[in-house]
Motif scaffolding. Structure first.
Motif, mmCIF file in Angstrom:
data_model
loop_
_atom_site.group_PDB
_atom_site.id
_atom_site.type_symbol
_atom_site.label_atom_id
_atom_site.label_comp_id
_atom_site.label_asym_id
_atom_site.label_seq_id
_atom_site.Cartn_x
_atom_site.Cartn_y
_atom_site.Cartn_z
ATOM 1 N N GLN A 242 -8.839 12.381 -4.929
ATOM 2 C CA GLN A 242 -10.048 11.655 -5.254
ATOM 3 C C GLN A 242 -10.625 10.246 -4.940
ATOM 4 O OE1 GLN A 242 -9.498 13.556 -9.664
ATOM 5 N NE2 GLN A 242 -11.565 14.271 -8.967
ATOM 6 N N PRO A 243 -10.781 10.146 -3.653
ATOM 7 C CA PRO A 243 -10.864 8.568 -3.163
ATOM 8 C C PRO A 243 -12.124 7.868 -3.861
ATOM 9 C CG PRO A 243 -10.392 10.003 -1.251
ATOM 10 C CD PRO A 243 -10.696 11.090 -2.589
ATOM 11 N N GLY A 244 -12.970 9.050 -4.479
ATOM 12 C CA GLY A 244 -14.125 8.090 -5.007
ATOM 13 C C GLY A 244 -13.998 7.913 -6.443
ATOM 14 N N LEU A 245 -13.010 8.000 -7.109
ATOM 15 C CA LEU A 245 -12.412 7.587 -8.445
ATOM 16 C C LEU A 245 -11.495 6.724 -8.483
ATOM 17 C CD1 LEU A 245 -12.465 10.939 -10.275
ATOM 18 C CD2 LEU A 245 -14.296 9.654 -10.003
ATOM 19 N N LEU A 246 -11.632 5.296 -8.936
ATOM 20 C CA LEU A 246 -10.881 4.225 -8.930
ATOM 21 C C LEU A 246 -9.896 4.453 -9.969
ATOM 22 C CD1 LEU A 246 -13.466 0.986 -8.928
ATOM 23 C CD2 LEU A 246 -11.813 1.996 -6.941
ATOM 24 N N ALA A 247 -8.554 3.952 -10.051
ATOM 25 C CA ALA A 247 -7.738 4.180 -10.882
ATOM 26 C C ALA A 247 -7.353 2.757 -11.404
ATOM 27 C CB ALA A 247 -6.369 4.665 -10.162
ATOM 28 N N GLY A 248 -8.093 1.908 -11.340
ATOM 29 C CA GLY A 248 -7.880 0.541 -11.785
ATOM 30 C C GLY A 248 -8.092 -0.657 -10.663
ATOM 31 N N LEU B 64 -7.486 0.918 -5.158
ATOM 32 C CA LEU B 64 -6.721 1.708 -6.138
ATOM 33 C C LEU B 64 -7.405 3.120 -6.486
ATOM 34 C CD1 LEU B 64 -3.700 2.041 -7.171
ATOM 35 C CD2 LEU B 64 -4.480 0.949 -8.957
ATOM 36 N N HIS B 65 -7.165 4.210 -5.961
ATOM 37 C CA HIS B 65 -8.050 5.343 -6.347
ATOM 38 C C HIS B 65 -6.996 6.608 -6.693
ATOM 39 C CE1 HIS B 65 -7.481 7.515 -2.605
ATOM 40 N NE2 HIS B 65 -7.457 6.217 -2.038
ATOM 41 N N LEU B 66 -7.572 7.636 -7.310
ATOM 42 C CA LEU B 66 -6.800 8.807 -7.802
ATOM 43 C C LEU B 66 -6.444 9.470 -6.407
ATOM 44 C CD1 LEU B 66 -8.588 10.149 -10.880
ATOM 45 C CD2 LEU B 66 -6.717 8.627 -10.651
ATOM 46 N N VAL C 82 -1.556 8.195 -7.647
ATOM 47 C CA VAL C 82 -2.506 7.187 -7.394
ATOM 48 C C VAL C 82 -2.328 6.626 -5.775
ATOM 49 C CG1 VAL C 82 -3.210 6.581 -9.684
ATOM 50 C CG2 VAL C 82 -1.658 5.162 -8.345
ATOM 51 N N VAL C 83 -3.545 6.114 -5.057
ATOM 52 C CA VAL C 83 -3.260 5.527 -3.917
ATOM 53 C C VAL C 83 -3.833 4.135 -3.791
ATOM 54 C CG1 VAL C 83 -4.071 5.791 -1.398
ATOM 55 C CG2 VAL C 83 -3.332 7.916 -2.755
ATOM 56 N N LEU C 84 -2.859 3.272 -3.313
ATOM 57 C CA LEU C 84 -3.230 1.855 -3.164
ATOM 58 C C LEU C 84 -3.444 1.606 -1.586
ATOM 59 C CD1 LEU C 84 -3.711 -0.911 -3.928
ATOM 60 C CD2 LEU C 84 -1.190 -1.308 -3.906
ATOM 61 N N THR C 85 -4.731 1.341 -1.254
ATOM 62 C CA THR C 85 -5.054 1.416 0.220
ATOM 63 C C THR C 85 -4.744 0.016 0.686
ATOM 64 O OG1 THR C 85 -7.239 0.376 0.131
ATOM 65 C CG2 THR C 85 -7.137 2.900 -0.125
ATOM 66 N N PRO D 104 0.792 -1.140 0.056
ATOM 67 C CA PRO D 104 0.111 -0.009 0.109
ATOM 68 C C PRO D 104 0.869 1.117 -0.109
ATOM 69 C CG PRO D 104 -0.685 -1.554 1.624
ATOM 70 C CD PRO D 104 0.506 -2.208 1.320
ATOM 71 N N GLY D 105 0.188 2.432 -0.472
ATOM 72 C CA GLY D 105 1.003 3.600 -0.792
ATOM 73 C C GLY D 105 0.532 4.498 -1.746
ATOM 74 N N SER D 106 1.346 5.514 -1.962
ATOM 75 C CA SER D 106 1.255 6.389 -2.901
ATOM 76 C C SER D 106 2.191 6.346 -4.262
ATOM 77 C CB SER D 106 1.235 8.131 -2.489
ATOM 78 O OG SER D 106 0.326 8.220 -1.684
#
Length: 390
Positions: free
Chosen positions: A307-313, A302-304, A294-297, A283-285
């Motif tokens: 913008q946690p509401g927008l998935l980045a894949g 995985l989100h932008l 992007v951020v992997l929680t 996990p990380g940026s």
């Protein structure tokens, strides 16, 4: 001859799997003179067919869409995927400049030409774009700059660079001339999938009539709001000729959407990871060439950044998707496993569709059951043990 004692993933019964070279020579009940003591039976792993991922963009930091993809990176990605139970994969090359796509095709081809392990694991290449919808929403993260109408001549150039390995192409049939392009691909034995589309019901029907057979990650790559009816999701669900792939990581689709798609499509509903290169990383940026920061929680979402509401894949592999379906009660574990193994293999007419059976390829995952779902203990690819946990 090598014997593998395990519990069959579908029946739970103890069996002895006999391997000869790259083939399963036979499967016999583990009873009578073959029987193990009860305490040893309890320790047996579960044997299941190797996983088949029809759409994967990268893994473990290896990106099939790197601007300068190398054959070495492709080989490394393939070997990393073995630790996730994947015995057959379709590296996915997405929308980009024509020369970038050409370079990726050539790199994957070189990896297969130079390395037997890569050649045996890569079932084909999935080209996702650039013949997609230019509209915001359906286009998803694909670059508008490089979106274009279907172009058979350009496709043929990429197919030549790949050494004929493009097996799936995802496109939107909203473009004029789409049916002609679909027929062109089908004549080459390429599976055409509808995805990232804003096509009308009539255009989807025309695409299916021309030979399109699949819907790519149905329910994703779509407008946030759609007309009640008609819309392209209903049209694809209702089209009898179309199978569908689904992302069941717990983030991309609500359970009720998965449930409806699986009920409508039955065994024609397939699981894909659609994982990006960050899958398998801590996990990380991260900075990425497509989504930017992007951020992997810790939960695997995985989100932008910002913008946690927008998935980045997707950052979850098929083992996670299988466990999610089972935990949600949407499918029992054997059926969920088949959605990611024998069913996609059957769709692509691979010999691995035979699953655990005499004469089938010796692509076998050995599993340990855990509270979080099945955990891979070992993986056999074409009769070779390519991964052992620890």
């Amino acid at each position: 001859m090598v014997n593998v004692d395990a519990l069959h993933y579908r029946t739970g019964e103890p069996v002895r799997i006999r391997l000869e070279g790259s083939i399963i020579a036979g499967i016999e009940p583990l009873d009578g003179p073959l029987a193990l003591p009860p305490d040893e039976l309890l320790e047996l792993p579960v044997a299941a067919p190797g996983l088949v991922d029809l759409q994967i963009n990268g893994f473990g930091g290896h990106d099939f869409n790197h601007p300068v993809l190398t054959a070495e990176a492709v080989k490394a990605a393939v070997r990393a995927l073995w630790a996730e139970g994947v015995t057959t994969c379709y590296p996915t090359v997405i929308t980009g400049a024509p020369y970038t796509i050409h370079g990726a095709m050539r790199a994957i081809a070189r990896a297969c030409e130079e390395d037997a392990a890569a050649a045996s694991t890569i079932g084909g290449i999935h080209l996702e774009g650039p013949f997609l919808s230019p509209e915001d929403g359906p286009r998803g993260a694909h670059s508008l700059e490089h979106i274009r109408p279907p172009d058979a001549a350009l496709f043929d150039q990429w197919q030549e660079a790949s050494g004929g390995r493009i097996s799936i192409v995802t496109m939107s049939p909203e473009w004029e001339g789409s049916a002609k392009f679909i027929r062109h691909c089908v004549r080459q034995g390429v599976t055409v999938s509808i995805g990232h589309t804003s096509a009308s019901t009539a255009q989807i029907s025309e695409a299916a009539a021309a030979g399109a057979r699949l819907s790519t990650h149905l329910g994703n790559g779509a407008h946030a709001t759609l007309p009640r009816h008609p819309n392209y999701l209903w049209a694809q669900l209702a089209e009898e000729e179309l199978w569908c792939t689904l992302i069941a990581d717990g983030f991309h689709l609500p359970d009720e959407v998965l449930k409806v798609a699986m009920k409508v499509k039955g065994s024609r509903a397939l699981l894909i990871s659609d994982a990006v290169a960050l899958a398998g990383l801590p996990p990380g940026s991260y900075d990425t060439p497509v989504g930017g920061r992007v951020v992997l929680t810790p939960e695997g979402r995985l989100h932008l950044a910002g913008q946690p509401g927008l998935l980045a894949g997707s950052a979850q592999m098929l083992l996670r998707h299988i466990a999610r379906l089972s935990a949600a009660g949407l499918a029992d574990l054997p059926d969920a496993w088949d959605m990611a193994s024998v069913h996609p293999a059957g769709f692509m007419a691979l010999p691995e569709a035979a699953g655990l059976a005499a004469g089938a390829p010796a692509d076998i995952a050995l599993l340990r059951r855990g509270s979080a779902g099945p955990a891979l203990a070992a993986l056999c690819k074409a009769g070779e043990w390519v991964y052992r946990r620890g």
